[in-house]
Design an enzyme around this catalytic site. Structure first.
Site, PDB file in Angstrom:
ATOM      1  N   HIS A   1      -0.306 -11.992   0.941  1.00  0.00           N
ATOM      2  CA  HIS A   1      -1.244 -11.017   0.343  1.00  0.00           C
ATOM      3  C   HIS A   1      -1.917 -11.844  -0.896  1.00  0.00           C
ATOM      4  CE1 HIS A   1      -1.721  -6.506  -0.081  1.00  0.00           C
ATOM      5  NE2 HIS A   1      -2.984  -7.200  -0.429  1.00  0.00           N
TER       6      HIS A   1
ATOM      7  N   TYR B   1       0.676  -1.156   0.034  1.00  0.00           N
ATOM      8  CA  TYR B   1       0.028  -0.114   0.097  1.00  0.00           C
ATOM      9  C   TYR B   1       0.783   1.282  -0.044  1.00  0.00           C
ATOM     10  CZ  TYR B   1      -3.799  -3.102   1.252  1.00  0.00           C
ATOM     11  OH  TYR B   1      -4.602  -4.390   1.425  1.00  0.00           O
TER      12      TYR B   1
ATOM     13  N   LYS C   1       0.969  -7.365   5.216  1.00  0.00           N
ATOM     14  CA  LYS C   1       1.016  -8.466   4.080  1.00  0.00           C
ATOM     15  C   LYS C   1       2.343  -8.673   3.620  1.00  0.00           C
ATOM     16  CE  LYS C   1      -3.975  -7.409   3.861  1.00  0.00           C
ATOM     17  NZ  LYS C   1      -4.234  -5.893   3.834  1.00  0.00           N
TER      18      LYS C   1
HETATM   19  N1  LIG Z   1      -6.010  -8.426   0.841  1.00  0.00           N
HETATM   20  C1  LIG Z   1      -6.320  -8.006  -0.108  1.00  0.00           C
HETATM   21  O1  LIG Z   1      -5.906  -8.411  -1.315  1.00  0.00           O
HETATM   22  C2  LIG Z   1      -7.165  -6.698  -0.210  1.00  0.00           C
HETATM   23  C3  LIG Z   1      -7.595  -6.566  -1.560  1.00  0.00           C
HETATM   24  C4  LIG Z   1      -8.563  -5.319  -1.295  1.00  0.00           C
HETATM   25  C5  LIG Z   1      -8.842  -4.419  -0.142  1.00  0.00           C
HETATM   26  N2  LIG Z   1      -8.189  -4.905   1.010  1.00  0.00           N
HETATM   27  C6  LIG Z   1      -8.196  -4.302   2.290  1.00  0.00           C
HETATM   28  O2  LIG Z   1      -9.711  -4.125   2.476  1.00  0.00           O
HETATM   29  C7  LIG Z   1      -9.692  -2.682   2.665  1.00  0.00           C
HETATM   30  C8  LIG Z   1     -11.213  -2.030   2.110  1.00  0.00           C
HETATM   31  O3  LIG Z   1     -11.415  -2.472   0.664  1.00  0.00           O
HETATM   32  P1  LIG Z   1     -11.550  -1.371  -0.534  1.00  0.00           P
HETATM   33  O4  LIG Z   1     -10.910  -0.166  -0.055  1.00  0.00           O
HETATM   34  O5  LIG Z   1     -11.408  -2.175  -1.715  1.00  0.00           O
HETATM   35  O6  LIG Z   1     -13.060  -0.937  -0.406  1.00  0.00           O
HETATM   36  P2  LIG Z   1     -14.129  -0.447   0.600  1.00  0.00           P
HETATM   37  O7  LIG Z   1     -13.904  -0.159   2.177  1.00  0.00           O
HETATM   38  O8  LIG Z   1     -15.432  -1.593   0.040  1.00  0.00           O
HETATM   39  O9  LIG Z   1     -14.700   0.883  -0.007  1.00  0.00           O
HETATM   40  C9  LIG Z   1     -13.953   2.021  -0.255  1.00  0.00           C
HETATM   41  C10 LIG Z   1     -14.717   3.066  -0.809  1.00  0.00           C
HETATM   42  O10 LIG Z   1     -15.911   3.504  -0.137  1.00  0.00           O
HETATM   43  C11 LIG Z   1     -15.899   4.984   0.334  1.00  0.00           C
HETATM   44  N3  LIG Z   1     -16.608   4.791   1.606  1.00  0.00           N
HETATM   45  C12 LIG Z   1     -15.956   4.225   2.762  1.00  0.00           C
HETATM   46  N4  LIG Z   1     -16.910   4.437   3.755  1.00  0.00           N
HETATM   47  C13 LIG Z   1     -18.044   5.146   3.184  1.00  0.00           C
HETATM   48  C14 LIG Z   1     -19.289   5.761   3.655  1.00  0.00           C
HETATM   49  N5  LIG Z   1     -19.632   5.642   4.991  1.00  0.00           N
HETATM   50  N6  LIG Z   1     -20.146   6.106   2.811  1.00  0.00           N
HETATM   51  C15 LIG Z   1     -19.804   6.376   1.554  1.00  0.00           C
HETATM   52  N7  LIG Z   1     -18.549   5.794   1.023  1.00  0.00           N
HETATM   53  C16 LIG Z   1     -17.808   5.386   1.861  1.00  0.00           C
HETATM   54  C17 LIG Z   1     -14.424   5.172   0.284  1.00  0.00           C
HETATM   55  O11 LIG Z   1     -14.310   6.594   0.013  1.00  0.00           O
HETATM   56  P3  LIG Z   1     -13.315   7.682   0.802  1.00  0.00           P
HETATM   57  O12 LIG Z   1     -12.121   7.041   0.984  1.00  0.00           O
HETATM   58  O13 LIG Z   1     -13.297   8.760  -0.329  1.00  0.00           O
HETATM   59  O14 LIG Z   1     -14.072   8.198   2.040  1.00  0.00           O
HETATM   60  C18 LIG Z   1     -13.723   4.501  -0.782  1.00  0.00           C
HETATM   61  O15 LIG Z   1     -14.103   4.964  -1.966  1.00  0.00           O
HETATM   62  C19 LIG Z   1      -8.592  -2.006   1.930  1.00  0.00           C
HETATM   63  O16 LIG Z   1      -8.472  -0.790   2.367  1.00  0.00           O
HETATM   64  C20 LIG Z   1      -7.409  -2.968   2.438  1.00  0.00           C
HETATM   65  O17 LIG Z   1      -7.060  -2.559   3.765  1.00  0.00           O
HETATM   66  C21 LIG Z   1      -7.458  -6.190   0.886  1.00  0.00           C
END
Ligand SMILES: NC(=O)c1ccc[n+]([C@@H]2O[C@H](COP(=O)([O-])OP(=O)(O)OC[C@H]3O[C@@H](n4cnc5c(N)ncnc54)[C@H](OP(=O)(O)O)[C@@H]3O)[C@@H](O)[C@H]2O)c1
Length: 372
Positions: A181, A123, A148
């Protein structure tokens, strides 16, 4: 008789004078009440909200621990891993959080009561996250940090160096959880290492050694399907994967994997729980989600995040918007009918993978076994 006696001794005063006196007396007691209770209470409220008060409590060891978030209403505040460690059920995810934004997000999260940050070497913001954690004054033992191992560090000789780099950037001497990861290994030439991709046991053995050395407390995987999990579990493991962090959201709810993991005692962590940046808007506009939000007087994001915890998974919403960071921690148990409605809606449509780097890496990550 006696009343007559007393009235003889104390003749009754003028009734208007008496009323005036009584009025004076009651406004004096209101003032006294305000001075005794309300003013000190307001002063306490103001003081208790100040950073100084929170930091003093933290230093004295009275801070909310890894397992003591007061925001989680009717839902488990943590899950217990086989090591006995308690992993908080909500984390702040920091993928795609630019270094300039991530500091504000982590600060807002720690102030709101989050005690779990989901990080990764890939990240590119571990140093910023480490800086904010240190500045918060919260004892290290009270914050759960996951990181990770990236795809180009799977060779056993590279694992410890990768962990050391994350530790140094995060400014800590151990990680609470460390995950492979992706089930994808790149060789030194940057090309896919098919052998290590298909058999990650050499990487896993090195991770077990890292637990023995105390650099990481718990180990797990991410993005492993059932076939890959079963193959890893078939090896002579000293330590079983404690968690599997996978995409779980309305679009890709993976009920079979969830059932399988529960049977095996492996905790799932829901990544992209809101549908990631690509599909978050669509997720929060779903009629089922909006209806439940209206019924319970909470926001659509809170409905989704609560649903994940109620399914029995840790949930990792990402946001760099402080107000959303605060919103996302305020989860609540959904009534069974509302939970069932969401579960049915999510599992009745054809699953859609929101995140799939398979074409980019030239590997089918999900189903097809690669030729060694
Ligand atoms: N292990 C892996 O391979 C892997 C892969 C993907 C993700 N991850 C982990 O999972 C975490 C979350 O996944 P993600 O970032 O893909 O997606 P997510 O949490 O499903 O969605 C993030 C998006 O939602 C918006 N958001 C968050 N809270 C909100 C709310 N209350 N109302 C409206 N919009 C909202 C954020 O906008 P803003 O930020 O602009 O507020 C961002 O655009 C990652 O940060 C990471 O730590 C791990």
């Amino acid at each position: 008789m006696s009343s007559n006696k007393s009235s003889a001794r104390h003749p009754s005063p003028n009734p208007r004078l008496k009323a005036k006196k009584q009025q004076k007396k009651s406004s004096f007691s209101i003032l006294r009440l305000v001075a005794t209770f309300v003013v000190p209470y307001m002063a306490f409220l103001l003081f208790s909200r100040s950073g100084f008060f929170k930091k003093t409590l933290q230093r004295l060891g009275f801070s909310k621990g890894k397992s003591a978030s007061t925001y989680v209403d009717g839902l488990p505040t943590y899950f217990t891993l086989p090591s006995g460690d308690k992993i908080p059920s909500v984390a702040l995810g920091v993928w795609k959080a630019e270094p300039a934004d991530v500091k504000g997000a982590v600060k807002a999260a720690l102030e709101a009561g989050y005690r779990h940050i989901d990080e990764a070497w890939a990240y590119g913001n571990e140093a910023e996250v480490g800086e904010v954690i240190k500045a918060s004054g919260i004892p290290r033992k009270d914050i759960w940090i996951t990181s990770k191992l990236w795809n180009n560090h799977h060779a056993p000789e590279d694992v410890e160096g990768a962990i050391d780099e994350s530790l140094s950037k995060l400014g800590t001497d151990y990680l609470d959880l460390y995950l492979i990861h992706w089930p994808v290994a790149f060789g030194k030439d940057g090309k896919l290492d098919v052998k290590l991709t298909e058999d990650p046991y050499p990487t896993w053995k090195k991770l077990e050694e890292m637990v023995e050395k105390g650099k990481v407390k718990n180990i797990g995987v991410a993005n492993f399907n059932i076939r890959r999990m079963e193959e890893l579990l078939a090896q002579p493991l000293k330590i079983k994967p404690a968690v599997n962090q996978v995409e779980l959201n309305y679009w890709n709810p993976q009920p079979e994997l969830l059932k399988w993991a529960k049977e095996k005692g492996i905790l799932l962590q829901a990544y992209s729980p809101l549908g990631s940046s690509d599909k978050v808007k669509e997720t929060l506009e779903l009629p089922e989600v909006k209806d439940v939000a209206k019924e319970l007087g909470i926001t659509p994001a809170q409905v989704i995040i609560s649903w994940h915890i109620q399914r029995g998974t840790v949930v990792l919403p990402k946001s760099v918007t402080p107000s959303r960071v605060v919103e996302n921690l305020k989860v609540t148990a959904l009534p069974q009918a509302a939970f069932d409605r969401l579960e049915k809606a999510a599992t009745s449509h054809e699953p859609i993978k929101v995140l799939d780097p398979s074409p980019h890496w030239g590997v089918d990550l999900w189903d097809v076994k690669l030729k060694k």
